[in-house]
Design an enzyme around this catalytic site. Structure first.
Site, PDB file in Angstrom:
ATOM      1  N   ASP A  12      56.151  95.467  20.233  1.00 53.71           N
ATOM      2  CA  ASP A  12      57.130  94.419  20.546  1.00 53.71           C
ATOM      3  C   ASP A  12      58.482  94.705  19.904  1.00 53.71           C
ATOM      4  O   ASP A  12      58.564  95.331  18.844  1.00 53.71           O
ATOM      5  CB  ASP A  12      56.577  93.061  20.059  1.00 53.71           C
ATOM      6  CG  ASP A  12      57.277  91.877  20.705  1.00 53.71           C
ATOM      7  OD1 ASP A  12      58.032  92.073  21.681  1.00 53.71           O
ATOM      8  OD2 ASP A  12      57.073  90.747  20.221  1.00 53.71           O
ATOM      9  N   GLY A  13      59.541  94.243  20.555  1.00 53.76           N
ATOM     10  CA  GLY A  13      60.881  94.313  19.962  1.00 53.76           C
ATOM     11  C   GLY A  13      61.841  95.259  20.666  1.00 53.76           C
ATOM     12  O   GLY A  13      62.942  95.518  20.166  1.00 53.76           O
ATOM     13  N   GLY A  15      63.598  94.808  23.416  1.00 53.15           N
ATOM     14  CA  GLY A  15      64.802  94.103  23.850  1.00 53.15           C
ATOM     15  C   GLY A  15      65.750  93.856  22.685  1.00 53.15           C
ATOM     16  O   GLY A  15      66.958  94.080  22.772  1.00 53.15           O
ATOM     17  N   HIS A  29      63.361  99.909  25.994  1.00 57.25           N
ATOM     18  CA  HIS A  29      62.062 100.301  26.544  1.00 57.25           C
ATOM     19  C   HIS A  29      61.919 101.828  26.540  1.00 57.25           C
ATOM     20  O   HIS A  29      60.849 102.368  26.264  1.00 57.25           O
ATOM     21  CB  HIS A  29      61.898  99.766  27.970  1.00 57.25           C
ATOM     22  CG  HIS A  29      61.843  98.261  28.031  1.00 57.25           C
ATOM     23  ND1 HIS A  29      61.053  97.512  27.187  1.00 57.25           N
ATOM     24  CD2 HIS A  29      62.464  97.358  28.844  1.00 57.25           C
ATOM     25  CE1 HIS A  29      61.199  96.223  27.465  1.00 57.25           C
ATOM     26  NE2 HIS A  29      62.055  96.101  28.465  1.00 57.25           N
ATOM     27  N   LEU A 122      40.489 111.473  20.798  1.00 52.62           N
ATOM     28  CA  LEU A 122      41.108 110.141  20.748  1.00 52.62           C
ATOM     29  C   LEU A 122      41.007 109.457  22.109  1.00 52.62           C
ATOM     30  O   LEU A 122      41.389 110.029  23.133  1.00 52.62           O
ATOM     31  CB  LEU A 122      42.590 110.267  20.357  1.00 52.62           C
ATOM     32  CG  LEU A 122      43.418 108.969  20.430  1.00 52.62           C
ATOM     33  CD1 LEU A 122      43.026 108.001  19.326  1.00 52.62           C
ATOM     34  CD2 LEU A 122      44.911 109.263  20.335  1.00 52.62           C
TER      35      LEU A 122
HETATM   36  C1  IPE Z   1      53.488  90.912  24.004  1.00 48.67           C
HETATM   37  O1  IPE Z   1      54.875  90.865  23.821  1.00 48.67           O
HETATM   38  C2  IPE Z   1      53.132  91.784  25.156  1.00 48.67           C
HETATM   39  C3  IPE Z   1      53.359  93.222  24.974  1.00 48.67           C
HETATM   40  C4  IPE Z   1      53.778  93.792  23.873  1.00 48.67           C
HETATM   41  C5  IPE Z   1      53.049  94.042  26.118  1.00 48.67           C
HETATM   42  P1  IPE Z   1      55.777  89.704  24.439  1.00 48.67           P
HETATM   43  O2  IPE Z   1      57.170  90.008  24.039  1.00 48.67           O
HETATM   44  O3  IPE Z   1      55.502  89.590  25.891  1.00 48.67           O
HETATM   45  O4  IPE Z   1      55.196  88.420  23.707  1.00 48.67           O
HETATM   46  P2  IPE Z   1      55.828  86.991  23.435  1.00 48.67           P
HETATM   47  O5  IPE Z   1      56.357  86.486  24.757  1.00 48.67           O
HETATM   48  O6  IPE Z   1      56.942  87.172  22.439  1.00 48.67           O
HETATM   49  O7  IPE Z   1      54.723  86.170  22.872  1.00 48.67           O
HETATM   50  C1  IPE Z   2      58.053  94.852  24.162  1.00 52.47           C
HETATM   51  O1  IPE Z   2      59.387  94.554  23.897  1.00 52.47           O
HETATM   52  C2  IPE Z   2      57.841  95.411  25.556  1.00 52.47           C
HETATM   53  C3  IPE Z   2      57.066  94.541  26.455  1.00 52.47           C
HETATM   54  C4  IPE Z   2      56.618  93.356  26.168  1.00 52.47           C
HETATM   55  C5  IPE Z   2      56.792  95.060  27.779  1.00 52.47           C
HETATM   56  P1  IPE Z   2      60.098  93.250  24.449  1.00 52.47           P
HETATM   57  O2  IPE Z   2      60.713  93.569  25.779  1.00 52.47           O
HETATM   58  O3  IPE Z   2      59.192  92.093  24.433  1.00 52.47           O
HETATM   59  O4  IPE Z   2      61.255  93.067  23.383  1.00 52.47           O
HETATM   60  P2  IPE Z   2      61.782  91.713  22.735  1.00 52.47           P
HETATM   61  O5  IPE Z   2      60.591  90.968  22.222  1.00 52.47           O
HETATM   62  O6  IPE Z   2      62.494  90.963  23.818  1.00 52.47           O
HETATM   63  O7  IPE Z   2      62.700  92.157  21.655  1.00 52.47           O
HETATM   64 MG    MG Z   3      58.750  90.674  23.055  1.00 51.55          MG
END
Ligand code: IPE
Ligand code: IPE
Ligand code: MG
Length: 225
Positions: A12-13, A15, A29, A122
């Site tokens: 996550d993170g 964005g 991404h 793995l």
């Molecule tokens: C969880 O992240 C899903 C993935 C990492 C694929 P999200 O960014 O979708 O989760 P929320 O919306 O913050 O809970």
């Molecule tokens: C994780 O990063 C990727 C997916 C959930 C596909 P995000 O796109 O959720 O990034 P943030 O949480 O908005 O920073």
């Molecule tokens: Mg996210």
């Protein structure tokens, strides 16, 4: 050192990483895909048996179409890499619902799963169009279709998307501390590791830190000890 056999990661993170750099989300991404490559190589070196990666949730379809399309394209590119020489010891398996995924992804997924089937070191469990509530519901429906009227824990275990050992360690990057519909059944006794590091910045050294933190945990599984 006590090493986890199965590590699962909520990546996550992406964005927020892009936003901090004043870049479009897709750049986050893209760098996130590089982290996937780095982490898989480190997991291989460290002798981890199973690595589950949460790549796209059933809820992520609610994002803007342009972002979803970009993510699917990136996934297709990343999948192609898994047949390269440096992944020769990686076996790919899939967890998620096929329904809803573009045919292009499904074809590629099947091709890589087939091509890497004999690999032992793995197991890379790619969680794509994955939701844990859906996984449990799908399992229950599979059992009912077998004509059973009484369901045991073992029935559910055997009918999850993959028959893998439960994750010893679940990592979530970006500072969020929630499961977001990931591995609800399998996480019953998992250890959690949360880090503020954003996924595109998470590389091999960060995985080593998480493994080292895991090795200091005292897992009791409900016993007194
Ligand atoms: C969880 O992240 C899903 C993935 C990492 C694929 P999200 O960014 O979708 O989760 P929320 O919306 O913050 O809970
Ligand atoms: C994780 O990063 C990727 C997916 C959930 C596909 P995000 O796109 O959720 O990034 P943030 O949480 O908005 O920073
Ligand atoms: Mg996210």
């Amino acid at each position: 050192m006590n090493i986890p056999k199965h590590i699962a990661i909520i990546m996550d993170g992406n964005g927020r990483w892009a936003k901090l750099k004043n870049l479009p989300r897709k750049e986050g991404h893209k760098e996130g895909a590089n982290s996937v490559e780095a982490v898989v190589q480190t997991a291989l070196k460290e002798g981890i048996s199973v690595l589950s990666l949460y790549a796209f949730s059933t809820e992520n379809w609610a994002r803007p179409k342009t972002e979803v399309t970009y993510l699917m394209q990136l996934l297709a590119n990343t999948l192609s890499k898994f047949t390269e020489e440096k992944y020769k010891d990686v076996k790919l398996v899939f967890s998620g619902r096929r329904k809803g995924l573009p045919n292009k992804i499904l074809t590629k997924l099947d091709k890589v799963i087939e091509a890497t089937n004999g690999k032992k070191k793995l197991t890379l469990n790619l969680c794509l169009n994955y939701g844990a509530k859906q996984e449990i519901t799908d399992a229950v429906n599979k059992i009912l279709a077998q004509g059973k009227t009484k369901i045991t824990e073992s029935d559910i275990e055997k009918n999850l998307y993959q028959n893998l050992p439960a994750p010893d360690l679940i990592i979530r990057t970006s500072g969020e501390e929630r499961l977001s519909n990931f591995l609800l059944w399998q996480a019953a006794y998992s250890e959690f590791y949360f880090t503020k590091t954003l996924w595109p910045d998470f590389k091999g050294g960060d995985l080593l830190k998480a493994i080292s933190a895991f090795s200091r945990r005292d897992r009791r599984f409900g016993t007194r000890k």
